[in-house]
Design an enzyme around this catalytic site. Structure first.
Site, PDB file in Angstrom:
ATOM      1  N   THR A 163      33.352  23.834  62.591  1.00  0.00           N
ATOM      2  CA  THR A 163      34.028  22.648  62.045  1.00  0.00           C
ATOM      3  C   THR A 163      34.494  21.791  63.229  1.00  0.00           C
ATOM      4  OG1 THR A 163      36.042  23.991  61.759  1.00  0.00           O
ATOM      5  CG2 THR A 163      34.642  23.634  59.812  1.00  0.00           C
ATOM      6  N   LYS A 189      33.652  31.395  64.208  1.00  0.00           N
ATOM      7  CA  LYS A 189      34.067  30.007  64.342  1.00  0.00           C
ATOM      8  C   LYS A 189      35.576  29.965  64.190  1.00  0.00           C
ATOM      9  CE  LYS A 189      35.082  27.302  61.651  1.00  0.00           C
ATOM     10  NZ  LYS A 189      36.414  26.744  61.188  1.00  0.00           N
ATOM     11  N   THR A 200      41.381  28.556  60.747  1.00  0.00           N
ATOM     12  CA  THR A 200      40.262  28.710  59.837  1.00  0.00           C
ATOM     13  C   THR A 200      39.242  29.554  60.590  1.00  0.00           C
ATOM     14  OG1 THR A 200      40.777  26.493  59.150  1.00  0.00           O
ATOM     15  CG2 THR A 200      38.801  27.358  58.275  1.00  0.00           C
ATOM     16  N   GLU A 286      41.945  23.574  69.144  1.00  0.00           N
ATOM     17  CA  GLU A 286      41.842  22.120  69.029  1.00  0.00           C
ATOM     18  C   GLU A 286      42.655  21.419  70.124  1.00  0.00           C
ATOM     19  OE1 GLU A 286      40.990  21.787  64.245  1.00  0.00           O
ATOM     20  OE2 GLU A 286      43.054  21.705  64.970  1.00  0.00           O
ATOM     21  N   ASN A 408      44.369  16.653  64.306  1.00  0.00           N
ATOM     22  CA  ASN A 408      44.879  17.073  63.008  1.00  0.00           C
ATOM     23  C   ASN A 408      45.569  15.952  62.235  1.00  0.00           C
ATOM     24  OD1 ASN A 408      44.468  20.105  62.507  1.00  0.00           O
ATOM     25  ND2 ASN A 408      44.972  19.950  64.677  1.00  0.00           N
ATOM     26  N   THR A 413      39.870  12.540  57.480  1.00  0.00           N
ATOM     27  CA  THR A 413      39.237  11.211  57.543  1.00  0.00           C
ATOM     28  C   THR A 413      38.438  10.968  58.801  1.00  0.00           C
ATOM     29  OG1 THR A 413      41.327  10.374  58.432  1.00  0.00           O
ATOM     30  CG2 THR A 413      40.983  10.182  56.053  1.00  0.00           C
TER      31      THR A 413
END
Length: 413
Positions: A163, A189, A200, A286, A408, A413
């Site tokens: 992702t 992942k 996740t 991230e 985040n 979007t």
């Protein structure tokens, strides 16, 4: 990917993948679930019913694929395949989400000619949106023709499960059991919403060892507690976390049992594969710029050490200090003190890599410039010694950066 030989009990296999163990094929493709053209649908298939085991998120809100996979493995402890999509978590999607997960299982089972209860399902991505099943159906129809045991096929699978990840995560080792070469491989992942308690996080392990599902589950749980359950990126546990293991039995060894002389080496190889994958998730957090490792020793017990290590690695203040290359040991000792386990406030040592900053809970004069240079590196190790007992643990995470907020703030979007 090669990490070098890490133990006398196993050998790292450079460029090994989930298709290295005998009996496994993989595939991945883009079916249209993502707005980009990155792969978003993948599968691993075993030539025979494989002994299977899995661990799952403990989040109260569990995605539909978890229920389906629990049912599949619970039907007999065997799997022929796992079908995975990224770009959509199929979580908090009600009865339609349940139906979609079951349709994914049934459609892929039919496509490869196996019973539906021998197929596991996993999903990752945005929560609360229904799957675009017309696109999933089209992708499932194409997957069987792409299945292969090549490294390229395994790479397609690795790409299909990502992702916000920047890089794929994979590992492979070889273990000698009964004179036979047994391979253990994995792919995972994870980049954000990572604080596994089984993030996740999705993980998939393949092996050609002969081993029963019950013992495989025990070893998988033990490995998970020392690896995936010792990482954090942001303290959030996902609705979709899942780690699935499949064993084909094609290596030709006598079946591994509790008393088998090769069990310890197999367990160590499995733990190493899980550790490599877990650390890769932490490093790829991230917005992260560096991997952070917290080593705790001298605790009253291993359980106490794990609690302290995870508290320190999960501290936003510690993570921010590491990002800023600020040798602020005060944030570390504060995290130690709030971990919820007994500590002696007079006996704690703290070091940043080779640089001691605290001894017996008192400040140590250190070279600030040297500490700054150390903290600018891409790997930072924090040492904590409590001088209370023999307990020890290691946890992994990453720094907290401006980019984490940017990613985040606009995830959907």
């Amino acid at each position: 990917m090669g990490q070098g030989n890490a133990s006398a009990s196993f050998t790292v296999v450079p460029n090994g993948s989930v298709t290295t163990p005998k009996g496994f094929k993989a595939a991945g493709l883009h079916c249209g679930l993502k707005k980009t053209t990155r792969h978003d649908l993948g599968a691993i298939v075993c030539d025979v019913p494989a002994a299977a085991a899995a661990v799952y998120t403990t989040n109260a809100f569990q995605a539909a694929p978890i229920a389906v996979t629990r049912e599949s493995i619970g039907a007999g402890g065997k799997l022929r395949a796992v079908i995975v999509n990224s770009g959509n978590a199929n979580a908090c999607t009600g009865k339609q989400g349940d139906a979609d997960a079951y349709e994914m299982r049934g459609a892929f089972a039919a496509a490869i000619g196996v019973p539906a209860e021998q197929v596991a399902v996993a999903s990752t991505g945005v929560i609360g949106e229904l799957l675009k099943m017309d696109r999933v159906r089209g992708g499932i129809a194409e997957l069987p023709a792409r299945l292969g045991d090549s490294y390229e096929a395994a790479d397609d699978f690795c790409q299909a499960i990502l992702t916000t990840d920047l890089v794929k995560k994979e590992a492979c080792v070889a273990v000698t059991v009964d004179g036979q070469t047994v391979h253990i491989a994995g792919a995972s992942k994870g980049s954000g919403m990572i604080h596994p308690n089984m993030a996740t996080m999705l993980g998939f392990v393949t092996t050609d060892a002969a081993i029963g599902s019950e013992l495989l589950h025990k070893l998988l749980r033990q490995a998970t507690d020392l690896t995936f359950n010792m990482i954090t990126v942001d303290g959030d546990t996902s609705t979709n976390d899942m780690l699935v293991a499949m064993a084909s039995g094609f290596a030709g060894n006598d079946e591994l049992t509790e008393g088998h002389p090769g069990l310890a080496a197999f367990a160590e190889g499995l733990r190493y594969v899980c550790e490599v994958l877990a650390k890769a998730i932490a490093r790829d957090g991230e917005g992260a710029t560096k991997l952070v490792e917290v080593q705790v020793r001298g605790a009253a017990s291993d359980e106490a050490a794990r609690a302290i290590a995870k508290t320190v690695i999960g501290s936003s203040l510690v993570k921010s200090a590491v990002f800023g290359a600020d040798a602020n040991w005060g944030r570390i000792i504060a995290a130690v003190g709030r971990a919820g386990v007994p500590v002696d406030p007079e006996t704690v040592d703290i070091a940043l890599g080779p640089i001691a900053t605290l001894a017996q809970s008192r400040p140590v004069a250190f070279d600030e410039d040297a500490a700054l240079e150390y903290l600018k590196g891409d790997t930072v190790v924090i040492h904590v010694d409590l001088h209370m007992g023999e307990g020890s643990a290691t946890a992994w995470g990453c720094d907290l950066t401006y980019d984490y907020v940017r990613i985040n703030a606009a995830y959907r979007t």
